[in-house]
Design a protein around this motif. Sequence first.
Motif, mmCIF file in Angstrom:
data_model
loop_
_atom_site.group_PDB
_atom_site.id
_atom_site.type_symbol
_atom_site.label_atom_id
_atom_site.label_comp_id
_atom_site.label_asym_id
_atom_site.label_seq_id
_atom_site.Cartn_x
_atom_site.Cartn_y
_atom_site.Cartn_z
ATOM 1 N N LYS A 430 27.253 -46.766 -14.222
ATOM 2 C CA LYS A 430 27.620 -46.045 -15.459
ATOM 3 C C LYS A 430 28.086 -46.973 -16.582
ATOM 4 C CE LYS A 430 26.966 -42.375 -12.966
ATOM 5 N NZ LYS A 430 25.647 -41.695 -13.007
ATOM 6 N N MET A 431 27.768 -48.254 -16.475
ATOM 7 C CA MET A 431 28.186 -49.198 -17.515
ATOM 8 C C MET A 431 26.961 -49.641 -18.309
ATOM 9 S SD MET A 431 31.414 -49.263 -17.341
ATOM 10 C CE MET A 431 31.831 -50.624 -18.416
ATOM 11 N N THR A 432 26.687 -48.917 -19.379
ATOM 12 C CA THR A 432 25.577 -49.237 -20.274
ATOM 13 C C THR A 432 25.962 -50.419 -21.158
ATOM 14 O OG1 THR A 432 26.419 -47.760 -21.982
ATOM 15 C CG2 THR A 432 24.924 -46.802 -20.318
ATOM 16 N N PRO A 433 24.993 -51.013 -21.869
ATOM 17 C CA PRO A 433 25.341 -52.097 -22.800
ATOM 18 C C PRO A 433 26.440 -51.693 -23.782
ATOM 19 C CG PRO A 433 22.984 -52.052 -22.489
ATOM 20 C CD PRO A 433 23.527 -50.858 -21.764
ATOM 21 N N HIS A 434 26.393 -50.444 -24.248
ATOM 22 C CA HIS A 434 27.416 -49.988 -25.188
ATOM 23 C C HIS A 434 28.788 -49.940 -24.512
ATOM 24 C CE1 HIS A 434 29.194 -47.859 -28.584
ATOM 25 N NE2 HIS A 434 29.750 -47.017 -27.699
ATOM 26 N N ASN A 435 28.831 -49.418 -23.277
ATOM 27 C CA ASN A 435 30.109 -49.332 -22.570
ATOM 28 C C ASN A 435 30.683 -50.722 -22.291
ATOM 29 O OD1 ASN A 435 29.895 -46.559 -22.565
ATOM 30 N ND2 ASN A 435 29.058 -46.434 -20.489
ATOM 31 N N LEU A 436 29.813 -51.635 -21.882
ATOM 32 C CA LEU A 436 30.273 -53.006 -21.634
ATOM 33 C C LEU A 436 30.741 -53.680 -22.915
ATOM 34 C CD1 LEU A 436 27.495 -54.158 -19.131
ATOM 35 C CD2 LEU A 436 29.926 -53.909 -18.607
ATOM 36 N N ALA A 437 30.015 -53.418 -23.996
ATOM 37 C CA ALA A 437 30.412 -53.987 -25.292
ATOM 38 C C ALA A 437 31.767 -53.457 -25.732
ATOM 39 C CB ALA A 437 29.355 -53.689 -26.341
ATOM 40 N N THR A 438 32.032 -52.195 -25.454
ATOM 41 C CA THR A 438 33.329 -51.598 -25.814
ATOM 42 C C THR A 438 34.467 -52.290 -25.064
ATOM 43 O OG1 THR A 438 32.250 -49.461 -26.193
ATOM 44 C CG2 THR A 438 34.636 -49.450 -25.893
#
Length: 481
Positions: A430-438
């Motif tokens: 559940k860790m998309t590029p956006h989530n990781l970037a956040t």
Amino acid sequence: MLDKIMLGMEADSPVHSVWKSDCKNTWCNYLYPESFFYVPLYRMQLCAPVPIPIICEDVLQNTPNYLGRDYHGSISHTLANNLLKPHPDGAYLVRSSRCANGEFHTLSLKFNDKIHHYKLFYDPKYGLYVREKRYDCVRSLVADGLITMYLELKVPHMLERLPTANYLESPYMTLNKRKLRALSKNHLKNNNYKSSFLTTSGTDDIPLPQQILNPQPPKIEKSHIFKITTFKGLNWCELCGNFLWGFTAQGVKCDDCGMIAHTRCSEKFPNDCVPDLKYLRGVFGIELTTLLTAHGSELPFVLTKCVAEVEERGLQVEGIYRLSGFYEEIDAIKMALDKDGEKADLSLSKYPNINVITGALKLYLRLLPIPLITFQVHPRLIDAIQHKNVDLQISSIIFSLKGLPKAHYDTLMFMIKHLAKVASFSSVNKMTPHNLATVFAPTLIGPPESTDSCIPDITCDILMIETLIVNCNKIFNIDPK
């Protein structure tokens, strides 16, 4: 003369090899054939006049607590001269100046049979001072000043040789060169250059390449971090080889490699600092280039060890990097890495909760004195992602990243490549590029330099990190296979 006493010990000693009592040494004779200059500088310092305070016989009211009985209150220039004249060089007193308006006092000092008057300042936090030098009492200040004035009087033309000091020809560069050679040998050993060549050649009769027989030291591009230091005992400048005289703040010392120099000499050192591990306290909170240079590595082992654990057992853990581990365990990992270095145990049996491993990784990045994405490069990247054209956007990002120091660029590439791999399992973790970037935007970029108390808007930072993750292969020229 006032400038000299205010500069204190940063004026530079004229005689080499002063720690030797034998004045007929080769280095000294080669540079200074004049027989007068064979006198060791340390002995010359001992020949300088000593402070002789002129005690005030009257009981004064409202005497500043940082001044002693050598303070005479508000007396005239003429009276100060009359009090000092009968005494030998080194006699001094402190008095009030009518034109000072309380901003400073006046130090009256006898030297070379003349009376000199200097402005004496005081700061409640640092004590008595003249420019960057600080003193606990007037006597220490006068002692330093007398030594400087005495050497300036005796050997002024030697002091003029300072600007011609050649760093590369200094006899005290042996240790630094030895460190460079050690780094070079470790580099060759780690890359198995010699064994690889022998395996390829298939015979011991073929001579080894010149670069293996005589490895060249790796190019060092790290500046020294000099700080004004008070030294105990005899010390000398590692640029010009001259004695550091005085009793306080005699020169500067590099925090990373221990190099010692006069304040003025330190301005001439090239960016070739080779950090010594004995000056580094652990690994957390150490500037990245300093750490990698000291360890002779391309990436910080904290990240490589933590990433190895994550990629082995955490890629499919839901909420990886978003969930926090227990603080006590994260702190235990930090202490282990600081103490044991690469030998620290981060295995499953020791730390079954992968979230404490990711917590230690993020903590390491947060504690970097200079963020992985430096303050200079950050605004350029923000400008780069504003382009609507994708090709132009990526080319602008690539150009902007060239402004990073090599250690920062290599480490950032390593981390972005790892985050792209984590994102490839987003259907499970559940860790998309956006989530990781956040999660990583504040960690990789660091807090803003502005002291504004308002909460910063990191929307652009998140978009920028997300862009790096999504376009990892193109930006860092990585073969997807």
